[in-house]
Write an enzyme that holds these catalytic residues in place. Sequence first.
Site, PDB file in Angstrom:
ATOM      1  N   GLU A 115       0.799  -1.231   0.000  1.00  0.00           N
ATOM      2  CA  GLU A 115       0.000   0.000   0.000  1.00  0.00           C
ATOM      3  C   GLU A 115       0.833   1.284   0.000  1.00  0.00           C
ATOM      4  OE1 GLU A 115      -2.794  -0.112   3.245  1.00  0.00           O
ATOM      5  OE2 GLU A 115      -3.967  -1.708   2.332  1.00  0.00           O
ATOM      6  N   GLU A 145      -5.432  -8.493   1.032  1.00  0.00           N
ATOM      7  CA  GLU A 145      -6.040  -8.192   2.346  1.00  0.00           C
ATOM      8  C   GLU A 145      -7.516  -7.917   2.162  1.00  0.00           C
ATOM      9  OE1 GLU A 145      -4.337  -4.959   4.687  1.00  0.00           O
ATOM     10  OE2 GLU A 145      -2.315  -5.603   4.142  1.00  0.00           O
TER      11      GLU A 145
HETATM   12  C1  FCB Z   1      -4.239  -2.026   5.723  1.00  0.00           C
HETATM   13  C2  FCB Z   1      -2.846  -2.375   6.174  1.00  0.00           C
HETATM   14  C3  FCB Z   1      -2.791  -3.443   7.229  1.00  0.00           C
HETATM   15  C4  FCB Z   1      -3.904  -3.312   8.245  1.00  0.00           C
HETATM   16  C5  FCB Z   1      -5.238  -3.151   7.568  1.00  0.00           C
HETATM   17  C6  FCB Z   1      -6.410  -3.049   8.515  1.00  0.00           C
HETATM   18  O1  FCB Z   1      -4.268  -0.736   5.196  1.00  0.00           O
HETATM   19  O2  FCB Z   1      -2.088  -2.798   5.077  1.00  0.00           O
HETATM   20  O3  FCB Z   1      -1.524  -3.422   7.823  1.00  0.00           O
HETATM   21  O4  FCB Z   1      -3.622  -2.290   9.118  1.00  0.00           O
HETATM   22  O5  FCB Z   1      -5.214  -2.014   6.736  1.00  0.00           O
END
Ligand code: FCB
Length: 437
Positions: free
Chosen positions: A158, A342
């Site tokens: 990210e 994620e």
């Molecule tokens: C993302 C991050 C991860 C975690 C989630 C909830 O932006 O990559 O580390 O904090 O959010």
Amino acid sequence: MFLWGTATAAYQIEGAAAEDGRGVSVWDTFSHEPGRTRDGHTGDVACDHYHRWPEDLGLMSGLGVNAYRFSIAWPRVQPLGTGEVNAKGLDFYERLVDALLERGIQPVPTLFHWDLPQALEDRGGWLNREISEIFAEYASTVAERLADRVPLWITLNEPFVHMAYGYAMGVHAPGQALLTGALPAAHHQLLGHGLAVRALRAAGARQVAITNNCTPVWPASQEEPDLRAAEAYDILHNRLFNDPVLLGKYPDLSAYTPALDFLHDGDLEIISTPIDALGVNYYNPTRIAAPAADGLPFADAGITGHPTTAFGWPVVPDGLRELLTGLKTRYGSALPPIHITENGCSQEDTVTEHGTIEDEGRIAYLEAHIAAMRRAMAEGVDVRGYFVWSLLDNFEWAEGYHQRFGLVHVDFETQRRTPKASYSWLKAFLEGQNTDT
Ligand code: FCB
């Protein structure tokens, strides 16, 4: 083989911040500054995964995942970010990789999940172009040890969030509030990504990806100022990070930066070095209105009419389908296969008198998002993996230990792990899967 996994990040789980030669990262510095994180929480101990990793791998085996996305702490491998390599740091990740493979779990390491060595921050961090080259050297150091066993690498996690929260708004480490002055931190991360792709391949890496945080952008109305603001947000959050990697060019940034003086000849060729997959982190869409008077070209208008997580993030599962099909429409044949690296939600999980955690909301969240991913696949998007954020409740950056995202509950006083109802649900779900789909 479709990858079903869980995801974590080093600073959020490892703890052991001062052990075995680990150097200081920007998150150590930031979290120890008064007022930076909720209740002054730090990652000093976190989930103590550095010592308890065999138990955590056992939890993953029990869950039945076939992949695990974790991150490598750069300051564990190179305490000063460059030069001397800390053998104990690399050994830790080698043991982890080997133990995962023994359990039939594919290791998917991310090389940078925001924990820049403080010594590099002292040289300007990602605002300094030199850090890009130094990052590629670190990537090659790690790959020389592990490339023969790692099927898929992720360079950065990210870069948008790191630029926006770390350098534009100052709510994450390194805590700088430069607004659009943070743009060089985007470019240097992307350049570091491209150089690292090349370094990884030279060291024998099989597949390489980058993970971007992507959000569908919804204009607050069809009025011109809202539409323009939504376009600005889409450019700064999504296209700024996907276009150069996939298309080899930046979107039009002239409204946000007087000159792209950080962009040198040849940079875009490096940044667009072909990758094997795109990692996509999805949490929610964003609704955008015309700017308030705070210097940003947009305002977050908020989303109503949907449930929210404990974090207050709207739960919009179909946003994942919208995002994936939108990426396909925008990038066409330039879009490589996708991994959802994620997806998950924080909840106010409580332990019942029987010692269980009945997180029905998380089960509903995961079920609906997996269904949305499958709708996108049915519409022709090539998705190859899905990783739940997260295996364990952990240190949620500026929120400290207040946001629980885990499939496994962690009691931060005792470090006791208790699988939640969502863990049992996912286990049963995975047992029912043909891993090819
Ligand atoms: C993302 C991050 C991860 C975690 C989630 C909830 O932006 O990559 O580390 O904090 O959010």
